[in-house]
Design a protein around this motif. Structure first.
Motif, mmCIF file in Angstrom:
data_model
loop_
_atom_site.group_PDB
_atom_site.id
_atom_site.type_symbol
_atom_site.label_atom_id
_atom_site.label_comp_id
_atom_site.label_asym_id
_atom_site.label_seq_id
_atom_site.Cartn_x
_atom_site.Cartn_y
_atom_site.Cartn_z
ATOM 1 N N GLN A 65 -5.496 -3.455 -6.098
ATOM 2 C CA GLN A 65 -5.082 -3.328 -7.496
ATOM 3 C C GLN A 65 -3.729 -2.618 -7.569
ATOM 4 N N GLU A 66 -2.861 -3.086 -8.478
ATOM 5 C CA GLU A 66 -1.573 -2.435 -8.660
ATOM 6 C C GLU A 66 -1.741 -1.097 -9.381
ATOM 7 N N ILE A 67 -0.916 -0.136 -8.998
ATOM 8 C CA ILE A 67 -0.947 1.203 -9.588
ATOM 9 C C ILE A 67 0.288 1.365 -10.465
ATOM 10 N N PRO A 68 0.150 1.922 -11.674
ATOM 11 C CA PRO A 68 1.328 2.124 -12.537
ATOM 12 C C PRO A 68 2.279 3.143 -11.953
ATOM 13 N N TRP A 69 3.535 2.991 -12.267
ATOM 14 C CA TRP A 69 4.516 3.943 -11.753
ATOM 15 C C TRP A 69 4.370 5.297 -12.449
ATOM 16 N N LYS A 73 6.171 -3.509 -5.001
ATOM 17 C CA LYS A 73 4.967 -3.163 -5.750
ATOM 18 C C LYS A 73 4.188 -2.028 -5.073
ATOM 19 N N PHE A 74 3.315 -1.400 -5.871
ATOM 20 C CA PHE A 74 2.530 -0.245 -5.456
ATOM 21 C C PHE A 74 1.055 -0.625 -5.581
ATOM 22 N N PHE A 75 0.361 -0.703 -4.428
ATOM 23 C CA PHE A 75 -1.022 -1.168 -4.405
ATOM 24 C C PHE A 75 -1.988 -0.071 -3.959
ATOM 25 N N ALA A 76 -3.172 -0.062 -4.571
ATOM 26 C CA ALA A 76 -4.263 0.767 -4.088
ATOM 27 C C ALA A 76 -4.986 0.034 -2.962
ATOM 28 N N VAL A 80 12.840 -9.248 3.844
ATOM 29 C CA VAL A 80 12.018 -8.059 4.056
ATOM 30 C C VAL A 80 11.262 -7.745 2.770
ATOM 31 N N ILE A 81 9.944 -7.573 2.879
ATOM 32 C CA ILE A 81 9.105 -7.173 1.752
ATOM 33 C C ILE A 81 8.783 -5.690 1.895
ATOM 34 N N CYS A 82 9.053 -4.900 0.853
ATOM 35 C CA CYS A 82 8.715 -3.480 0.853
ATOM 36 C C CYS A 82 7.570 -3.233 -0.123
ATOM 37 N N ILE A 83 6.489 -2.633 0.350
ATOM 38 C CA ILE A 83 5.361 -2.312 -0.515
ATOM 39 C C ILE A 83 4.942 -0.869 -0.308
ATOM 40 N N LEU A 84 4.296 -0.304 -1.334
ATOM 41 C CA LEU A 84 3.734 1.037 -1.275
ATOM 42 C C LEU A 84 2.222 0.922 -1.321
ATOM 43 N N LEU A 85 1.531 1.749 -0.535
ATOM 44 C CA LEU A 85 0.082 1.644 -0.428
ATOM 45 C C LEU A 85 -0.596 2.993 -0.631
#
Length: 287
Positions: free
Chosen positions: A283-287, A276-279, A225-230
């Protein structure tokens, strides 16, 4: 003999679980991706349902919200995609409704390839407003935002976890399911330059941390399972409408454009993107 009698029931249960897992993952009845969109009655969630149905003519979509019988947008889609859209009642603040939805999906589909947690609250007239100063912070606002924006989505993953582990047949990496939690750039602590909006920022930061923590556990247990934030950008929805006055020209996106961008990220997600957290632009977004 006594040892065998004690362990035999456990062996039988293990065989039954394995048999169910094999049959669910290989069930030929479903020819496309099985997706669930939580918070699907309007805005970005509704657009996710629409595009998932339109982009995969064999895909099955489960749309959940608090009052599906009153969700006119979903009911219109149900009339158009009667065989491929299921509507389920789910209230993020009532865990038993999340569990009931998981049980319904398990009984009908046996597995889940994609979970999109799209619900979120920013303002409610006379109940919750983004705080422009510390003096306007209220405990009730903080708790309500945290309950809906952070706690609910993680409880959703908790109950859908067994289904996700059996899914992934139609992801970009065969055998890997995807969880996509809709967050917001304002939830980034490193990107916070303006302050304010305490409840919304804090609840989205909490969602980020909880999702990151879940992703670490899934990786450690080797769960597929891949968990990502968008971050969807500033989208023209009911959520953002009261606060669009200062949005720069060209930075207010339509629902259609934003979801198209987010689906590109979801459909191209790889194992190394887990946590990871993507826009919206990738592009990755800093925590």
């Amino acid at each position: 003999m006594k040892l065998f009698l004690r362990t035999a029931p456990l062996i039988v249960k293990s065989i039954r679980r394995a048999s169910f897992a094999c049959s669910a993952a290989s069930d030929p009845k479903w020819g496309g991706r099985i997706s669930m969109v939580q918070g699907a009655s309007r805005g970005i969630g509704l657009e996710f349902v629409k595009q998932l149905l339109e982009n995969d003519d064999k895909g099955q979509v489960i749309a959940t919200c608090r009052k599906p019988d009153e969700a006119t947008g979903l009911l219109d889609l149900k009339n158009k995609f009667a065989q491929r859209l299921d509507l389920l009642q789910l209230d993020l603040t009532i865990e038993k409704t999340i569990e009931a939805s998981a049980n319904s999906i398990r009984e009908k589909y046996g597995s889940l390839d994609l979970l999109v947690n799209a619900s979120g609250i920013l303002s409610i007239p006379n109940v919750l407003q983004p705080e422009t100063t510390l003096s306007k912070v209220e405990r009730s606002s903080l708790m309500l935002a945290y309950e809906v924006n952070a706690v609910g989505p993680i409880l959703g993953i908790k109950h859908m976890w067994p289904l996700l582990k059996l899914g992934g047949s139609f992801g970009t990496e065969k055998g890997v399911a995807v969880v996509a939690n809709i967050s917001a750039r304002v939830g980034s602590i490193g990107d916070n330059r303006l302050g304010g909006w305490h409840s919304y920022r804090a609840s989205k930061a909490a969602l980020n941390q909880l999702t990151r923590t879940v992703s670490v556990e899934f990786a450690r247990k080797k769960d597929p399972v891949i968990c990502i934030l968008l971050h969807p950008g500033t989208v023209d929805t009911d959520l953002s409408r009261p606060f669009q006055r200062n949005v720069p020209t060209g930075k207010l996106f339509t629902k259609e454009f934003s979801v198209q961008q987010l689906l590109k990220i979801i459909n191209n997600a790889k194992t190394h993107d887990n946590g990871k957290f993507f826009a919206w632009d990738g592009q990755e977004i800093p925590w």
